[in-house]
Motif scaffolding. Structure first.
Motif, PDB file in Angstrom:
ATOM      1  N   THR A 167       0.845  -1.197   0.000  1.00  0.00           N
ATOM      2  CA  THR A 167       0.000   0.000   0.000  1.00  0.00           C
ATOM      3  C   THR A 167       0.878   1.244   0.000  1.00  0.00           C
ATOM      4  O   THR A 167       1.860   1.317   0.747  1.00  0.00           O
ATOM      5  N   THR A 168       0.518   2.224  -0.786  1.00  0.00           N
ATOM      6  CA  THR A 168       1.228   3.488  -0.846  1.00  0.00           C
ATOM      7  C   THR A 168       0.306   4.616  -0.405  1.00  0.00           C
ATOM      8  O   THR A 168      -0.847   4.698  -0.844  1.00  0.00           O
ATOM      9  N   VAL A 169       0.807   5.471   0.482  1.00  0.00           N
ATOM     10  CA  VAL A 169       0.077   6.658   0.924  1.00  0.00           C
ATOM     11  C   VAL A 169       0.978   7.874   0.748  1.00  0.00           C
ATOM     12  O   VAL A 169       2.206   7.749   0.703  1.00  0.00           O
ATOM     13  N   THR A 170       0.362   9.024   0.638  1.00  0.00           N
ATOM     14  CA  THR A 170       1.106  10.278   0.626  1.00  0.00           C
ATOM     15  C   THR A 170       0.716  11.066   1.865  1.00  0.00           C
ATOM     16  O   THR A 170      -0.466  11.358   2.084  1.00  0.00           O
ATOM     17  N   VAL A 171       1.707  11.378   2.680  1.00  0.00           N
ATOM     18  CA  VAL A 171       1.489  12.111   3.929  1.00  0.00           C
ATOM     19  C   VAL A 171       1.948  13.552   3.735  1.00  0.00           C
ATOM     20  O   VAL A 171       3.082  13.796   3.321  1.00  0.00           O
ATOM     21  N   THR A 172       1.070  14.483   4.045  1.00  0.00           N
ATOM     22  CA  THR A 172       1.383  15.905   3.953  1.00  0.00           C
ATOM     23  C   THR A 172       1.253  16.530   5.330  1.00  0.00           C
ATOM     24  O   THR A 172       0.237  16.343   6.012  1.00  0.00           O
ATOM     25  N   ALA A 173       2.279  17.250   5.753  1.00  0.00           N
ATOM     26  CA  ALA A 173       2.217  17.956   7.040  1.00  0.00           C
ATOM     27  C   ALA A 173       1.310  19.175   6.911  1.00  0.00           C
ATOM     28  O   ALA A 173       1.297  19.863   5.881  1.00  0.00           O
ATOM     29  N   THR A 174       0.544  19.443   7.946  1.00  0.00           N
ATOM     30  CA  THR A 174      -0.391  20.566   7.935  1.00  0.00           C
ATOM     31  C   THR A 174      -0.103  21.508   9.105  1.00  0.00           C
ATOM     32  O   THR A 174       0.471  21.099  10.118  1.00  0.00           O
ATOM     33  N   PRO A 175      -0.501  22.777   8.990  1.00  0.00           N
ATOM     34  CA  PRO A 175      -0.251  23.724  10.072  1.00  0.00           C
ATOM     35  C   PRO A 175      -0.939  23.308  11.371  1.00  0.00           C
ATOM     36  O   PRO A 175      -2.005  22.689  11.358  1.00  0.00           O
ATOM     37  N   ALA A 176      -0.315  23.653  12.463  1.00  0.00           N
ATOM     38  CA  ALA A 176      -0.885  23.436  13.797  1.00  0.00           C
ATOM     39  C   ALA A 176      -0.223  24.429  14.748  1.00  0.00           C
ATOM     40  O   ALA A 176       0.914  24.853  14.514  1.00  0.00           O
ATOM     41  N   ARG A 177      -0.949  24.799  15.791  1.00  0.00           N
ATOM     42  CA  ARG A 177      -0.389  25.690  16.812  1.00  0.00           C
ATOM     43  C   ARG A 177      -0.933  25.237  18.167  1.00  0.00           C
ATOM     44  O   ARG A 177      -2.136  25.217  18.383  1.00  0.00           O
ATOM     45  N   HIS A 178      -0.038  24.896  19.067  1.00  0.00           N
ATOM     46  CA  HIS A 178      -0.400  24.219  20.309  1.00  0.00           C
ATOM     47  C   HIS A 178      -0.715  25.212  21.433  1.00  0.00           C
ATOM     48  O   HIS A 178      -0.269  25.028  22.565  1.00  0.00           O
ATOM     49  N   GLY A 179      -1.470  26.253  21.113  1.00  0.00           N
ATOM     50  CA  GLY A 179      -1.849  27.200  22.139  1.00  0.00           C
ATOM     51  C   GLY A 179      -2.158  28.553  21.539  1.00  0.00           C
ATOM     52  O   GLY A 179      -2.110  28.737  20.317  1.00  0.00           O
ATOM     53  N   PRO A 180      -2.467  29.532  22.391  1.00  0.00           N
ATOM     54  CA  PRO A 180      -2.759  30.881  21.889  1.00  0.00           C
ATOM     55  C   PRO A 180      -1.554  31.459  21.143  1.00  0.00           C
ATOM     56  O   PRO A 180      -0.402  31.073  21.384  1.00  0.00           O
TER      57      PRO A 180
END
Length: 257
Positions: free
Chosen positions: A120-133
């Protein structure tokens, strides 16, 4: 018989830890697998009240770990680090990869990596995140979410993030089928009313922005700082425009998506 390339199952282990089977590929998210009760000292001490639904010894071989960040024990603890050492690949933030070494690779927001295992092949893309204010990044450290695209669809794993404008682009770039959202409305006595993860209401608003067909809550239990009543999640998704989207996973039970 090999697994269908578009067959996906998910097993909720607790907190932000889920075991995903995508065709023949085995994926683990944010492995926090220490037994409970457990205490973790630090600037914001953490206390675990319930252990994982499966132990590390009960896990199958892991091809890929999606690690939102490596600095907090409710996303990566001592047992989780042992699991990382045996995984085929760990995708995380560039800073986390530098600290972890070994099989860890860092992805900046919108960078992608193609992973193949078990046919199985998948493509993983990192996405923005912010762990607080906004402004707390020097304290909370970098964090990432992930989009996983495979032959039959697209999954989103939010990572520990608050809702903020940068998340809007995820729904623009991708057609999300299932969103695993880190909720729990994390708060600490030392930081007052500032939240460090999404509340139920935040999760519902993000689901609208993403257009996700299914939403699976993660990161809402097993720790003192995740104090929001899970019933609020059900209430937030009872709105008519979100009817039928919320899905709870039974801990330790593989369920087809």
């Amino acid at each position: 018989m090999s697994a269908r390339p578009d067959a996906v199952t998910a097993t909720y282990l607790g907190t932000a830890t889920a075991l995903l089977r995508i065709g023949g590929l085995t994926v683990l998210t944010d492995p926090a697998l220490d037994p409970a009760p457990a205490d973790y000292p630090g600037a914001r001490p953490l206390h675990r009240t319930a252990g994982p639904a499966l132990t590390a010894a009960e896990l199958p071989p892991v091809d890929l770990v999606l690690l939102s960040h490596d600095q907090h024990a409710d996303n990566l603890d001592a047992t989780g680090r042992e699991v990382l050492a045996g995984a085929g690949l760990v995708l995380t933030t560039p800073e986390g990869a530098a600290r972890l070494g070994g099989r860890a690779e860092g992805l900046a927001p919108w960078e992608s990596r193609t992973v193949t295992a078990g046919g199985t092949t998948v493509t993983v893309t990192a996405t923005p995140a912010r762990h607080g204010p906004e402004g707390t990044e020097p304290v909370t450290g970098p964090v990432t979410g992930f989009v996983v695209a495979y032959g039959g669809g697209t999954l989103y794993v939010s990572g520990d993030t608050v809702r903020h404008d940068a998340l809007t682009e995820i729904g623009t770039r991708f057609r999300i089928g299932t969103a695993f959202l880190h909720l729990g409305d994390a708060h600490f006595p030392s930081t007052g009313d500032r939240a460090f993860s999404m509340s139920a209401r935040d999760g519902a608003e993000l689901a609208r922005t993403l257009g996700a067909r299914t939403v699976i809550p993660l990161h809402y239990d097993s720790w003192d700082h995740l104090a929001e009543d899970p019933a609020r999640i059900t209430e937030a998704f009872a709105a008519p425009d979100l009817a039928g989207r919320l899905r709870w996973l039974r801990p330790g039970v593989p369920e087809a998506l």
